[in-house]
Write a protein that holds these residues in place. Structure first.
Motif, PDB file in Angstrom:
ATOM      1  N   PRO A  75      -2.831   2.828   4.821  1.00  0.00           N
ATOM      2  CA  PRO A  75      -3.896   1.857   4.544  1.00  0.00           C
ATOM      3  C   PRO A  75      -3.502   0.843   3.470  1.00  0.00           C
ATOM      4  O   PRO A  75      -3.908  -0.323   3.536  1.00  0.00           O
ATOM      5  N   LEU A 116      -8.406   2.982   9.133  1.00  0.00           N
ATOM      6  CA  LEU A 116      -7.794   1.904   8.362  1.00  0.00           C
ATOM      7  C   LEU A 116      -8.858   0.996   7.737  1.00  0.00           C
ATOM      8  O   LEU A 116      -8.719   0.564   6.591  1.00  0.00           O
ATOM      9  N   ALA A 208       0.422  -1.396  13.871  1.00  0.00           N
ATOM     10  CA  ALA A 208      -0.228  -0.194  13.341  1.00  0.00           C
ATOM     11  C   ALA A 208      -0.346   0.827  14.470  1.00  0.00           C
ATOM     12  O   ALA A 208      -1.398   0.965  15.106  1.00  0.00           O
TER      13      ALA A 208
END
Length: 252
Positions: A75, A116, A208
């Motif tokens: 994150p 996230l 991601a």
């Protein structure tokens, strides 16, 4: 409305992917074995071997190595991005929920995007149309993010039919709000194809990935056929075909 592009992609995939891929040599071998015994037996053996290989975890792991190109992120890595973009990966009928629900792949992406978003405070864009008709994936995704994870999507793109459409339409929405740096959430094997699409739209992309192809337990289990491995081999082979297709269309 049903997408003709998706229809032709699906038809091509049906001919080039399992189970047709491994059934063809078996059927051909059975037809030829009386007239050309040696050729028929070779085709039968090849078809059986291919069926086995495309049903074991080890093959899925081998195939994944070529498309899972991006490492996991944290994150904290999102400090430089403007938004989190989560790609749709299908929906399913969810009578137990009173409507449509995200498919397994989409749910994995949403869970990671929510994780996230909670840890970074970045806004989320959900992107997915209705290539097979019915309710758009974007709407299903936004509802799941809100109801299941307490995250409200700032943007919902619901007109796309393909990953290329996801990139084009999402980029327009993001740029209208001054967002040009994004974290792109999808399965690791999907990002190899998706990331370049978004980059070509003038966006800075932080891949991601989630849903990595991994197996635990004794090594011998990787050589035992399973339905899960068959599904993963199918998805991975589909990605290789997709990468090849768009490589042959450099202007896409």
């Amino acid at each position: 409305m049903f997408s003709q592009t998706v229809f032709w992609h699906s038809l091509l995939g049906a001919l080039l992917l399992p189970p047709v891929l491994n059934l063809l040599p078996i059927v051909a071998g059975g037809m030829l074995i009386r007239r050309w015994q040696h050729v028929g037996r070779l085709l039968l053996a090849f078809g059986v071997a291919l069926t086995y290989l495309l049903s074991i975890p080890q093959t899925a792991v081998w195939l994944a190595q070529g498309v899972e190109r991006y490492p996991p992120i944290r994150p904290a890595d999102l400090s430089a991005v403007d938004a989190i973009v989560v790609l749709g990966g299908g929906k399913r009928a969810g009578p137990e929920f009173g409507g449509n629900a995200p498919s397994g792949d989409t749910l994995a992406r949403l869970r990671y995007a929510a994780y996230l978003a909670r840890h970074s405070g970045k806004p989320v864009l959900a992107t997915g149309g209705a290539p097979l008709g019915g309710e758009p994936e974007g709407a299903v995704m936004a509802r799941a993010l809100r109801d299941d994870y307490g995250i409200r999507a700032r943007w919902v793109e619901d007109k796309s039919d393909t990953t290329l459409d996801n990139a084009r339409l999402s980029a327009a929405m993001l740029k209208a709000d001054g967002a040009t740096r994004v974290a792109l959430v999808s399965q690791g094997w999907h990002l190899a194809r998706a990331v370049p699409f978004f980059q070509r739209q003038g966006l800075q992309v932080l891949p991601a990935p989630t849903g990595f192809i991994r197996y635990e337990g004794p090594a011998f289990r990787r050589y035992l056929p399973s339905g899960k491995a068959m599904e993963e081999c199918y998805a991975l082979l589909r990605e290789y075909i997709g990468l090849l297709y768009y490589r042959m269309r450099p202007g896409a």
